[in-house]
Write a protein that holds these residues in place. Structure first.
Motif, PDB file in Angstrom:
ATOM      1  N   ARG A 118       0.573  -1.311   0.004  1.00  0.00           N
ATOM      2  CA  ARG A 118       0.097  -0.025   0.259  1.00  0.00           C
ATOM      3  C   ARG A 118       1.111   1.543   0.118  1.00  0.00           C
ATOM      4  NH1 ARG A 118      -4.947   0.373   0.923  1.00  0.00           N
ATOM      5  NH2 ARG A 118      -4.756  -1.436   1.489  1.00  0.00           N
ATOM      6  N   SER A 119       1.773   0.945   0.118  1.00  0.00           N
ATOM      7  CA  SER A 119       2.937   2.510   0.627  1.00  0.00           C
ATOM      8  C   SER A 119       3.663   2.887  -0.475  1.00  0.00           C
ATOM      9  CB  SER A 119       4.026   2.045   1.995  1.00  0.00           C
ATOM     10  OG  SER A 119       4.522   1.142   1.082  1.00  0.00           O
ATOM     11  N   SER A 120       3.721   1.948  -1.619  1.00  0.00           N
ATOM     12  CA  SER A 120       4.572   1.897  -2.788  1.00  0.00           C
ATOM     13  C   SER A 120       3.760   2.686  -3.486  1.00  0.00           C
ATOM     14  CB  SER A 120       4.439   0.632  -3.211  1.00  0.00           C
ATOM     15  OG  SER A 120       5.531   0.718  -4.227  1.00  0.00           O
ATOM     16  N   ALA A 121       4.103   3.937  -4.613  1.00  0.00           N
ATOM     17  CA  ALA A 121       4.002   4.131  -5.721  1.00  0.00           C
ATOM     18  C   ALA A 121       3.388   3.358  -7.106  1.00  0.00           C
ATOM     19  CB  ALA A 121       4.221   5.573  -5.651  1.00  0.00           C
ATOM     20  N   SER A 122       3.623   2.857  -6.934  1.00  0.00           N
ATOM     21  CA  SER A 122       3.882   1.751  -8.151  1.00  0.00           C
ATOM     22  C   SER A 122       2.898   0.390  -8.032  1.00  0.00           C
ATOM     23  CB  SER A 122       4.948   1.315  -8.721  1.00  0.00           C
ATOM     24  OG  SER A 122       5.636   0.237  -7.335  1.00  0.00           O
ATOM     25  N   HIS A 123       2.072   0.829  -7.597  1.00  0.00           N
ATOM     26  CA  HIS A 123       0.940  -0.436  -7.005  1.00  0.00           C
ATOM     27  C   HIS A 123      -0.324  -0.724  -8.322  1.00  0.00           C
ATOM     28  CE1 HIS A 123      -2.361  -2.917  -5.549  1.00  0.00           C
ATOM     29  NE2 HIS A 123      -3.042  -1.895  -5.952  1.00  0.00           N
ATOM     30  N   LEU A 124       0.040  -1.187  -8.468  1.00  0.00           N
ATOM     31  CA  LEU A 124      -1.034  -1.707 -10.135  1.00  0.00           C
ATOM     32  C   LEU A 124      -0.494  -1.605 -11.310  1.00  0.00           C
ATOM     33  CD1 LEU A 124      -4.456  -1.575  -9.152  1.00  0.00           C
ATOM     34  CD2 LEU A 124      -3.733  -3.806  -9.181  1.00  0.00           C
ATOM     35  N   ALA A 125       0.608  -0.450 -11.310  1.00  0.00           N
ATOM     36  CA  ALA A 125       1.666   0.155 -12.752  1.00  0.00           C
ATOM     37  C   ALA A 125       2.294  -1.694 -13.267  1.00  0.00           C
ATOM     38  CB  ALA A 125       2.212   1.351 -12.481  1.00  0.00           C
ATOM     39  N   ARG A 126       3.454  -1.225 -13.725  1.00  0.00           N
ATOM     40  CA  ARG A 126       4.007  -1.729 -14.099  1.00  0.00           C
ATOM     41  C   ARG A 126       4.853  -2.905 -13.329  1.00  0.00           C
ATOM     42  NH1 ARG A 126       1.385  -2.413 -18.167  1.00  0.00           N
ATOM     43  NH2 ARG A 126       1.368  -1.917 -20.187  1.00  0.00           N
ATOM     44  N   ILE A 127       5.047  -3.776 -13.709  1.00  0.00           N
ATOM     45  CA  ILE A 127       6.390  -4.236 -11.945  1.00  0.00           C
ATOM     46  C   ILE A 127       7.427  -3.820 -13.009  1.00  0.00           C
ATOM     47  CG2 ILE A 127       7.124  -6.213 -10.874  1.00  0.00           C
ATOM     48  CD1 ILE A 127       3.753  -7.076 -10.642  1.00  0.00           C
ATOM     49  N   ALA A 128       8.429  -3.444 -12.428  1.00  0.00           N
ATOM     50  CA  ALA A 128       9.705  -3.137 -12.926  1.00  0.00           C
ATOM     51  C   ALA A 128      10.617  -4.203 -12.326  1.00  0.00           C
ATOM     52  CB  ALA A 128       9.911  -1.539 -12.663  1.00  0.00           C
ATOM     53  N   SER A 129      11.917  -4.623 -13.795  1.00  0.00           N
ATOM     54  CA  SER A 129      12.550  -6.123 -13.348  1.00  0.00           C
ATOM     55  C   SER A 129      13.978  -5.843 -14.434  1.00  0.00           C
ATOM     56  CB  SER A 129      11.493  -7.466 -13.849  1.00  0.00           C
ATOM     57  OG  SER A 129      12.592  -8.132 -13.735  1.00  0.00           O
ATOM     58  N   TYR A 130      14.616  -6.111 -13.506  1.00  0.00           N
ATOM     59  CA  TYR A 130      16.207  -6.513 -14.395  1.00  0.00           C
ATOM     60  C   TYR A 130      15.886  -7.233 -15.672  1.00  0.00           C
ATOM     61  CZ  TYR A 130      20.522  -5.496 -15.280  1.00  0.00           C
ATOM     62  OH  TYR A 130      22.531  -5.206 -16.310  1.00  0.00           O
ATOM     63  N   ALA A 131      16.223  -7.376 -16.747  1.00  0.00           N
ATOM     64  CA  ALA A 131      15.386  -8.038 -17.423  1.00  0.00           C
ATOM     65  C   ALA A 131      16.701  -7.825 -18.917  1.00  0.00           C
ATOM     66  CB  ALA A 131      14.683  -7.933 -17.581  1.00  0.00           C
ATOM     67  N   ILE A 132      16.868  -9.154 -19.520  1.00  0.00           N
ATOM     68  CA  ILE A 132      17.191  -8.645 -21.176  1.00  0.00           C
ATOM     69  C   ILE A 132      16.523  -9.104 -21.929  1.00  0.00           C
ATOM     70  CG2 ILE A 132      18.916 -10.459 -22.210  1.00  0.00           C
ATOM     71  CD1 ILE A 132      20.111 -11.252 -19.768  1.00  0.00           C
ATOM     72  N   GLY A 133      16.364  -8.047 -23.289  1.00  0.00           N
ATOM     73  CA  GLY A 133      15.787  -8.364 -23.773  1.00  0.00           C
ATOM     74  C   GLY A 133      16.646  -8.380 -25.799  1.00  0.00           C
ATOM     75  N   GLU A 134      15.285  -8.220 -26.583  1.00  0.00           N
ATOM     76  CA  GLU A 134      16.024  -7.622 -27.349  1.00  0.00           C
ATOM     77  C   GLU A 134      15.310  -6.924 -28.284  1.00  0.00           C
ATOM     78  OE1 GLU A 134      16.911  -9.771 -32.153  1.00  0.00           O
ATOM     79  OE2 GLU A 134      16.064 -11.224 -30.280  1.00  0.00           O
ATOM     80  N   VAL A 135      16.670  -5.699 -29.170  1.00  0.00           N
ATOM     81  CA  VAL A 135      15.502  -4.507 -29.946  1.00  0.00           C
ATOM     82  C   VAL A 135      14.590  -5.143 -30.877  1.00  0.00           C
ATOM     83  CG1 VAL A 135      15.949  -2.373 -30.537  1.00  0.00           C
ATOM     84  CG2 VAL A 135      17.399  -2.734 -28.847  1.00  0.00           C
ATOM     85  N   VAL A 136      13.296  -4.597 -30.748  1.00  0.00           N
ATOM     86  CA  VAL A 136      12.251  -4.940 -32.030  1.00  0.00           C
ATOM     87  C   VAL A 136      12.432  -3.483 -33.400  1.00  0.00           C
ATOM     88  CG1 VAL A 136      10.270  -5.659 -32.486  1.00  0.00           C
ATOM     89  CG2 VAL A 136      11.049  -6.737 -30.951  1.00  0.00           C
ATOM     90  N   ALA A 137      12.481  -2.692 -32.672  1.00  0.00           N
ATOM     91  CA  ALA A 137      12.534  -1.149 -33.338  1.00  0.00           C
ATOM     92  C   ALA A 137      13.217  -0.139 -32.262  1.00  0.00           C
ATOM     93  CB  ALA A 137      11.104  -0.791 -33.386  1.00  0.00           C
ATOM     94  N   SER A 138      13.658   0.451 -32.729  1.00  0.00           N
ATOM     95  CA  SER A 138      13.780   1.857 -32.464  1.00  0.00           C
ATOM     96  C   SER A 138      14.344   3.058 -33.005  1.00  0.00           C
ATOM     97  CB  SER A 138      15.923   1.879 -32.364  1.00  0.00           C
ATOM     98  OG  SER A 138      16.465   2.711 -31.441  1.00  0.00           O
ATOM     99  N   ALA A 139      13.764   4.316 -32.207  1.00  0.00           N
ATOM    100  CA  ALA A 139      13.918   5.363 -33.033  1.00  0.00           C
ATOM    101  C   ALA A 139      14.943   6.032 -31.760  1.00  0.00           C
ATOM    102  CB  ALA A 139      12.826   5.758 -32.792  1.00  0.00           C
ATOM    103  N   SER A 140      16.170   5.716 -31.679  1.00  0.00           N
ATOM    104  CA  SER A 140      17.091   6.760 -31.040  1.00  0.00           C
ATOM    105  C   SER A 140      18.277   5.459 -31.866  1.00  0.00           C
ATOM    106  CB  SER A 140      16.919   6.299 -29.422  1.00  0.00           C
ATOM    107  OG  SER A 140      18.549   6.181 -29.005  1.00  0.00           O
ATOM    108  N   PRO A 141      19.031   6.494 -32.037  1.00  0.00           N
ATOM    109  CA  PRO A 141      20.741   6.481 -32.848  1.00  0.00           C
ATOM    110  C   PRO A 141      21.739   5.404 -32.010  1.00  0.00           C
ATOM    111  CG  PRO A 141      21.050   8.561 -31.884  1.00  0.00           C
ATOM    112  CD  PRO A 141      19.486   8.121 -31.553  1.00  0.00           C
ATOM    113  N   GLU A 142      21.461   5.192 -30.615  1.00  0.00           N
ATOM    114  CA  GLU A 142      21.835   4.043 -29.599  1.00  0.00           C
ATOM    115  C   GLU A 142      21.557   3.001 -29.818  1.00  0.00           C
ATOM    116  OE1 GLU A 142      21.917   5.880 -25.771  1.00  0.00           O
ATOM    117  OE2 GLU A 142      21.436   7.830 -26.217  1.00  0.00           O
ATOM    118  N   TYR A 143      21.344   2.846 -30.197  1.00  0.00           N
ATOM    119  CA  TYR A 143      19.898   1.248 -30.331  1.00  0.00           C
ATOM    120  C   TYR A 143      19.763   0.949 -32.016  1.00  0.00           C
ATOM    121  CZ  TYR A 143      20.386   1.217 -25.378  1.00  0.00           C
ATOM    122  OH  TYR A 143      20.839   2.041 -24.034  1.00  0.00           O
ATOM    123  N   ALA A 144      19.863   0.293 -32.182  1.00  0.00           N
ATOM    124  CA  ALA A 144      18.983  -0.528 -33.507  1.00  0.00           C
ATOM    125  C   ALA A 144      18.763  -2.582 -33.067  1.00  0.00           C
ATOM    126  CB  ALA A 144      20.406  -0.435 -34.409  1.00  0.00           C
ATOM    127  N   ALA A 145      17.587  -2.348 -33.852  1.00  0.00           N
ATOM    128  CA  ALA A 145      16.757  -3.869 -34.598  1.00  0.00           C
ATOM    129  C   ALA A 145      17.956  -4.716 -34.209  1.00  0.00           C
ATOM    130  CB  ALA A 145      16.166  -3.209 -35.846  1.00  0.00           C
TER     131      ALA A 145
END
Length: 295
Positions: A58-85
């Motif tokens: 109850r004391s957390s501001a992130s209740h029912l929002a996205r549950i953040a997690s350290y994770a690994i993923g693959e870029v599908v699409a990028s509008a940033s020059p720092e990352y590419a598909a």
């Protein structure tokens, strides 16, 4: 670009031990556009950690929002020059199939070196937050000398399993504890450890899982004994050592390659099994780093 995105959310505040019934899988449409400046990531591996329970209270501001997690993923699409598909990234994503983020210095995200030779999952366990917590807590906080005695609580968990091995490599005499035949940590254990510590003992405190689920039972150290024994207790977060992340990983990676550190990962499959994987952390059913593989 539009993709159907499933994500895990809590049904309500969770004040005690979690159960699978506390969670549900929802669905939405995630939208990315070339002029958004955003990066769309398909999540591959999620880190499941006890501290996340604190964000569901109850004391957390992130209740029912996205549950953040350290994770690994693959870029599908990028509008940033720092990352590419096609780039594989590790950082703060979420309990969901896809995550959108806008690159900035405030966003913890980085590309992984595909030539490292390690399984991807290692980058959220031994080469991720678990390894950083174990290495930083032992060598930066406790600063053990060869021959000293090291006690590791929750020694079969993701951090404890590594901390014990690191301490052995430092030439220490190591004792590990798991409360049941599986694992546990609690206030009573903390009190017992402090009562039996040597003079000038050091305690690195990175979690109090028993207090996550039962706030009525807290560790009560004998402060007078701490004074007489000159005991130091220091709490810390893994992110305290972020500037040394690459340095730590260079050392830990060499140990893993040489077979000096054994990596144990407990992997579940599928986003729908995230709630069950999370609950296992509080019932002693997992050994090593708890991970959910999404793809």
């Amino acid at each position: 670009m539009e993709v159907t995105n499933r994500y895990v959310a809590t049904r309500h505040h969770i004040e005690g031990a979690p159960s699978e019934a506390d969670f549900e899988v929802k669905e939405e449409t995630a939208r990315w556009s070339p002029d958004s400046g955003e990066v769309l990531v398909k999540n591959l591996y999620l880190s499941i950690d006890p501290y996340q329970l604190n964000r569901m209270k109850r004391s957390s501001a992130s209740h029912l929002a996205r549950i953040a997690s350290y994770a690994i993923g693959e870029v599908v699409a990028s509008a940033s020059p720092e990352y590419a598909a096609g780039d594989v990234v590790a950082g703060v994503l979420g309990w969901e199939d896809y995550t959108l983020f806008t690159p900035s210095p405030a966003v913890l995200m980085g590309k992984l070196d595909a030539s490292s030779g390690f399984p991807l999952s290692h980058h959220i366990s031994v080469l991720g937050t678990s390894g950083m917590t174990a290495y930083g807590g032992l060598f930066e906080v406790c600063k053990p000398a060869k021959g000293e005695k090291v006690f590791v609580s929750a020694a079969s968990g993701s951090v404890g399993l590594l901390a014990g091995q690191f301490a052995k490599l430092a030439g220490c005499y190591v004792v590990g504890c798991a409360g049941t035949k599986a694992k546990n940590v609690g206030g009573e254990m903390m009190e017992a450890v402090l009562a039996n510590m040597n003079t000038y003992g050091r305690v690195a405190l990175c979690g109090v899982i028993s207090e996550y689920t039962g706030a009525s039972r807290r560790a009560v150290p004998d402060l007078l004994e701490m004074i007489y024994k000159r005991i130091t207790i220091r709490g810390f977060f893994a992110w305290d050592f972020l500037p040394k992340f690459a340095e730590y990983n260079a050392v830990i990676g060499d140990w893993v390659r040489q077979g000096k550190v054994q990596v144990i990962e407990d992997v579940s499959d599928g986003l729908e099994n995230v709630p069950a994987a999370f609950v296992e952390l509080f019932t002693g059913q997992n050994v090593g780093k708890k991970i959910v593989k999404l793809a």
